[in-house]
Design an enzyme around this catalytic site. Structure first.
Site, PDB file in Angstrom:
ATOM      1  N   GLY A  48      -1.475  -7.548  -0.897  1.00  0.00           N
ATOM      2  CA  GLY A  48      -2.639  -6.862  -1.443  1.00  0.00           C
ATOM      3  C   GLY A  48      -2.516  -5.372  -1.219  1.00  0.00           C
ATOM      4  N   GLN A  53      -5.018   3.387  -0.425  1.00  0.00           N
ATOM      5  CA  GLN A  53      -3.728   3.295   0.260  1.00  0.00           C
ATOM      6  C   GLN A  53      -2.617   4.048  -0.462  1.00  0.00           C
ATOM      7  OE1 GLN A  53      -4.027  -1.217   0.756  1.00  0.00           O
ATOM      8  NE2 GLN A  53      -2.854  -0.600   2.548  1.00  0.00           N
ATOM      9  N   CYS A  90      -1.244  -4.778   7.673  1.00  0.00           N
ATOM     10  CA  CYS A  90      -1.669  -3.858   6.633  1.00  0.00           C
ATOM     11  C   CYS A  90      -0.535  -2.862   6.386  1.00  0.00           C
ATOM     12  CB  CYS A  90      -2.926  -3.124   7.082  1.00  0.00           C
ATOM     13  SG  CYS A  90      -3.520  -1.935   5.882  1.00  0.00           S
ATOM     14  N   LEU A  91      -0.204  -2.624   5.128  1.00  0.00           N
ATOM     15  CA  LEU A  91       0.889  -1.693   4.809  1.00  0.00           C
ATOM     16  C   LEU A  91       0.594  -0.279   5.307  1.00  0.00           C
ATOM     17  CD1 LEU A  91       1.804  -2.814   1.154  1.00  0.00           C
ATOM     18  CD2 LEU A  91       3.012  -3.375   3.266  1.00  0.00           C
ATOM     19  N   HIS A 132     -10.139  -8.024   2.899  1.00  0.00           N
ATOM     20  CA  HIS A 132      -9.335  -6.950   3.491  1.00  0.00           C
ATOM     21  C   HIS A 132      -9.256  -5.755   2.525  1.00  0.00           C
ATOM     22  CE1 HIS A 132      -5.558  -5.618   5.797  1.00  0.00           C
ATOM     23  NE2 HIS A 132      -5.572  -4.831   4.744  1.00  0.00           N
ATOM     24  N   GLU A 133      -8.965  -6.031   1.251  1.00  0.00           N
ATOM     25  CA  GLU A 133      -8.823  -4.948   0.267  1.00  0.00           C
ATOM     26  C   GLU A 133     -10.167  -4.280  -0.026  1.00  0.00           C
ATOM     27  OE1 GLU A 133      -5.916  -4.062   0.028  1.00  0.00           O
ATOM     28  OE2 GLU A 133      -5.008  -5.927   0.692  1.00  0.00           O
ATOM     29  N   HIS A 136     -10.944  -1.768   2.501  1.00  0.00           N
ATOM     30  CA  HIS A 136     -10.256  -0.488   2.258  1.00  0.00           C
ATOM     31  C   HIS A 136     -11.103   0.438   1.379  1.00  0.00           C
ATOM     32  CE1 HIS A 136      -6.320  -0.576   4.101  1.00  0.00           C
ATOM     33  NE2 HIS A 136      -6.050  -1.777   3.622  1.00  0.00           N
TER      34      HIS A 136
HETATM   35 ZN   LIG Z   1      -4.611  -3.061   4.268  1.00  0.00          ZN
END
Ligand SMILES: [Zn+2]
Length: 169
Positions: A48, A53, A90-91, A132-133, A136
């Site tokens: 995701g 991000q 998380c990236l 999660h997204e 963000h």
């Molecule tokens: Zn993330």
């Protein structure tokens, strides 16, 4: 379509803490960003990715848990049910894993990449990634779910990440 690969913003970058604005009208530019986000997500083996991000403070997310790609605009959780706890990465926070308690099942309203209204029902991992997204888009990160003691424990790790970010900026 732009050729340049989107760069993932890392913990410490202010854009990750900003509230993303809703998209008023879905345009070709949004469709391009969504495609590039999907590409960046696949290249980094993520499941995701949210627009903040990649430095875009608009309400756009992409996700794929192996069951197909979702590109969502202005996603809203309208109903939640049950609880689950999954260890999440998380990236934007590389090397950190956080066990987060989230709803097991959620109902989401969003627009698709053509601006059409869609309703989604998701459970288990898909529900987890969606939450999660959507976090963000509110400027919320997995580290915000850490307990006080856990925070102390990984504080050093995070400050190293922050430091690296400032040095490379
Ligand atoms: Zn993330």
């Amino acid at each position: 379509m732009l050729k340049t690969r989107l760069k993932i913003k890392i913990f410490g970058d202010a854009v990750l803490r900003k509230k993303a604005v809703p998209v008023v009208k879905v345009t070709e530019t949004h469709r391009q960003i969504l495609s590039q986000m999907a590409q960046a997500m696949y290249e980094d083996s993520g499941i995701g990715l949210a627009a903040p991000q990649v430095g875009v403070s608009e309400q756009l997310i992409v996700l794929d848990i192996g069951e197909g790609l979702y590109k969502l605009v202005n996603p809203r959780i309208v109903k939640k049910q049950g609880k689950q706890s999954i260890s999440e990465g998380c990236l934007s926070v590389p090397g950190v894993c956080v066990k987060v308690v989230r709803a097991k099942q959620i109902w989401v309203h969003a627009l698709d990449e053509n601006g059409r209204f869609i309703e989604l029902e998701a459970k288990n991992l898909l529900a987890c990634v969606l939450q999660h997204e959507i976090d963000h888009l509110k400027g919320k990160l997995i580290v915000d779910y850490l307990s006080f003691l856990e925070k102390l424990r990984i504080k050093r790790k995070l400050s190293i990440l922050k430091h690296k970010q400032f040095n490379s900026a």
